[in-house]
Structure formats: C-alpha cells, structure tokens
Scaffold this active site. Structure first.
Site, PDB file in Angstrom:
ATOM      1  N   ARG A 276       0.817  -1.296  -0.279  1.00 56.61           N
ATOM      2  CA  ARG A 276      -0.114  -0.412   0.056  1.00 56.61           C
ATOM      3  C   ARG A 276       1.288   1.362   0.136  1.00 56.61           C
ATOM      4  O   ARG A 276       0.666   2.748  -0.066  1.00 56.61           O
ATOM      5  CB  ARG A 276      -0.765  -0.219   1.314  1.00 56.61           C
ATOM      6  CG  ARG A 276      -1.935  -0.248   1.357  1.00 56.61           C
ATOM      7  CD  ARG A 276      -2.805  -0.623   2.290  1.00 56.61           C
ATOM      8  NE  ARG A 276      -2.483  -0.761   3.435  1.00 56.61           N
ATOM      9  CZ  ARG A 276      -3.072  -2.115   4.167  1.00 56.61           C
ATOM     10  NH1 ARG A 276      -3.288  -3.088   3.093  1.00 56.61           N
ATOM     11  NH2 ARG A 276      -2.103  -2.011   5.055  1.00 56.61           N
TER      12      ARG A 276
ATOM     13  N   LYS B  53     -10.785   5.319 -18.839  1.00 57.87           N
ATOM     14  CA  LYS B  53     -11.533   6.078 -20.016  1.00 57.87           C
ATOM     15  C   LYS B  53      -9.910   6.762 -21.551  1.00 57.87           C
ATOM     16  O   LYS B  53      -9.316   5.210 -21.325  1.00 57.87           O
ATOM     17  CB  LYS B  53     -12.453   7.771 -19.982  1.00 57.87           C
ATOM     18  CG  LYS B  53     -13.273   7.312 -19.177  1.00 57.87           C
ATOM     19  CD  LYS B  53     -14.636   6.199 -19.824  1.00 57.87           C
ATOM     20  CE  LYS B  53     -15.754   5.498 -18.646  1.00 57.87           C
ATOM     21  NZ  LYS B  53     -15.648   4.963 -17.634  1.00 57.87           N
TER      22      LYS B  53
HETATM   23  C1  LIG Z   1     -16.268  11.991 -16.104  1.00 59.59           C
HETATM   24  C2  LIG Z   1     -15.923  10.783 -15.309  1.00 59.59           C
HETATM   25  N1  LIG Z   1     -15.735  11.067 -13.891  1.00 59.59           N
HETATM   26  C3  LIG Z   1     -15.484   9.796 -12.632  1.00 59.59           C
HETATM   27  C4  LIG Z   1     -15.504   8.739 -13.905  1.00 59.59           C
HETATM   28  C5  LIG Z   1     -15.712   6.535 -13.055  1.00 59.59           C
HETATM   29  O1  LIG Z   1     -14.066   7.225 -13.127  1.00 59.59           O
HETATM   30  P1  LIG Z   1     -14.088   5.399 -13.161  1.00 59.59           P
HETATM   31  O2  LIG Z   1     -14.766   4.228 -13.664  1.00 59.59           O
HETATM   32  O3  LIG Z   1     -12.773   4.826 -13.353  1.00 59.59           O
HETATM   33  O4  LIG Z   1     -14.615   4.689 -11.122  1.00 59.59           O
HETATM   34  C6  LIG Z   1     -15.961   8.074 -15.228  1.00 59.59           C
HETATM   35  C7  LIG Z   1     -16.061   6.746 -15.268  1.00 59.59           C
HETATM   36  O5  LIG Z   1     -16.597   6.986 -16.674  1.00 59.59           O
HETATM   37  C8  LIG Z   1     -16.367   9.108 -15.719  1.00 59.59           C
HETATM   38  O6  LIG Z   1     -16.860   9.565 -16.772  1.00 59.59           O
END
Ligand SMILES: Cc1ncc(COP(=O)(O)O)c(C=O)c1O
Length: 264
Positions: free
Chosen positions: A56, A203
């Site tokens: 961690r 993403k």
């Molecule tokens: C703009 C945005 N913020 C946060 C997230 C959350 O991320 P994660 O899916 O990696 O937990 C996403 C996921 O699609 C997103 O598009």
C-alpha cells in the site's frame, strides 16, 4: 513526494510538446543495457526502507504512470484503484458538514458518492449548471468546494474553468475539476488555478478498455501528501500490471485524439 517515485526517470523538459511527453515520461533514466520501460512491479511487500515496506506504500509501476501524469497535468499525481476511488479521496479534503457544489450533469457515479455522503450528513450538496458561468459564480458564496466536470459525461457540457476558479480563489473555495473527458492534452485545469484534477484513467488515458484506474493530480504538496496517505490508509491501490498497461495505453493518446477530429 510519493513513496514510489523509483527509479530515476528520464528527464522531461517543460517546453516539450505534450505529444512527446506522452511517449517519454515515466521511462527509466537511460542506462546502457537497462530496459526502456519501467518494469512491472508485482509485489505485496518490499525489503524495508523508511517509506516503503508494504504494497500500500508504493509501487514502481504506479510511480512511472504518476510521473507521466505529473508532467502532462503540471502537478503531483497519486493513482488509485479507479476514478471513483480517486473521487472519494478528494471528497475527504472537504471539511465535515461542508457545502460542495456539483454540476447537475456530473458523471452518475460521482453523484452517487455525493448522495451517499449527504445521506450520512458528511456533506451538503448543491447542484449547479456548470455550463452557466454566471450562475455558477453566483452559487459560490457560502460553499467550501466546487466540483467542475468539464467536459461532462455524457452531456458534454463545458465549464469556463478559468472564470469560475478565479472567483472561487477569492472566496477560498477548493476548486476541483474532473477533466477525464478533456484529457491533459486538451485541457490543463491546474494552469487555470484549480487545486485538484481528477482523471478516470479508465477512459481515454488507459485507452484500451482493459482496466479501471483513477488519478488525483494536485497543485500543492500538502494535498498530494494527503492523497498518498489516503491511499495508504484506505487501501484503494491500483494493481502494478494495471498501472503498467495504463502508461502503455497513454502513449498512443495523441494519435487517438487526431483520429477523433472530425474529417474536413
Ligand atoms: C467523467 C468521469 N468521472 C469519473 C468516472 C469514474 O471513473 P471509473 O470508472 O474509473 O471509476 C468516469 C467513468 O466513466 C467518468 O466518465
């Protein structure tokens, strides 16, 4: 800063084109015969040092990805197991009972976190239309933090980050930007004075739909230290392989963004 900034990385010049930084940053310093990539670190424990002992505490593969994000966003990155884990860590910067402004069109997952925190009386949430700069600035009074998502997922609302941050700073309000949909190649909120950037690396940065990973990029050392400690205490750590793959996924991002441009 973080415990995992090993090994020494290839130096990055601040004036380099970000497209070059995506392929150079996070690679080990050039040593004859050494690998060009930071090796994947898969270990739950380390031979003890003062700041590294358990899985961690740090990991060289996180460190390589964080080095690249530092250079691309112009701040100090801490990686987490997902974008939502990173978002959760950010909410802990807000004082108990504090008021958080949130765009109506923010990603549903982060809104679920805020709803839960509000249910437990940890935060007061006030919704804003972040695409309406005047209304957002008017809503700042009395808030402790403003959460901007720009560009929003999925409604593609764009915030005037510079204008909103400018007013937030006058009122000593924490300015947070979820910049996932813009990527650091299209938008660098820390340059506009924002305190914190969130990236769901899952993403565009990861780019291959094969992992979940998040990052918080901070302007101040104090916030970055908070993030590292949060990750250690709560354990929302990325896997070493995921961090390696995310850094590899980041490298072709400039080509992806060119390919996404509308055809003339
Ligand atoms: C703009 C945005 N913020 C946060 C997230 C959350 O991320 P994660 O899916 O990696 O937990 C996403 C996921 O699609 C997103 O598009």
């Amino acid at each position: 800063m973080s415990n995992n900034k090993y090994p020494e990385f290839v130096p990055i010049e601040p004036n380099w084109n970000p497209n070059t930084i995506t392929v150079q940053a996070g690679r080990p310093a050039r040593v004859a015969g050494a690998p060009m990539n930071t090796p994947i670190t898969l270990s739950s424990t380390y031979v003890h040092t003062t700041d590294l002992g358990y899985g961690r505490d740090g990991n060289q593969s996180w460190g390589a990805l964080e080095e690249a994000l530092d250079k691309l966003e112009g701040g100090i990155a801490t990686t987490f197991s997902s974008g939502l884990a990173a978002a959760t860590a950010i909410t802990d910067l807000i004082v108990p009972g504090g008021t958080l402004l949130v765009p109506t069109g923010a990603y549903y997952g982060v809104k679920n976190i805020f709803a839960r925190l509000e249910m437990h009386k940890r935060l007061i949430v006030r919704l804003i239309d972040v695409g309406n700069t005047d209304d957002t600035i008017a809503a700042l009074k009395g808030a402790d933090a403003v959460w901007m998502e720009s560009v929003t997922n999925p409604t593609l609302v764009v915030a005037d980050i510079a204008a909103i941050v400018n007013e937030a700073k006058k009122l000593n309000i924490l300015a947070i930007v979820d910049s996932t949909f813009a990527t650091p190649l299209r938008q660098r909120p820390l340059d506009f004075g924002a305190d914190i950037v969130l990236q769901s690396v899952t993403k565009f940065l990861g780019g291959h739909s094969d992992l979940l990973l998040g990052a918080v990029i901070c302007k101040s050392n104090a916030h970055a230290e908070f993030m590292v400690k949060h990750r250690q205490d709560f354990g929302a750590i990325p896997g070493g392989l995921d961090a390696f793959l995310a850094l590899r996924g980041l490298e072709p991002l400039p080509c992806v963004l060119i390919a996404l441009k509308p055809m003339p």
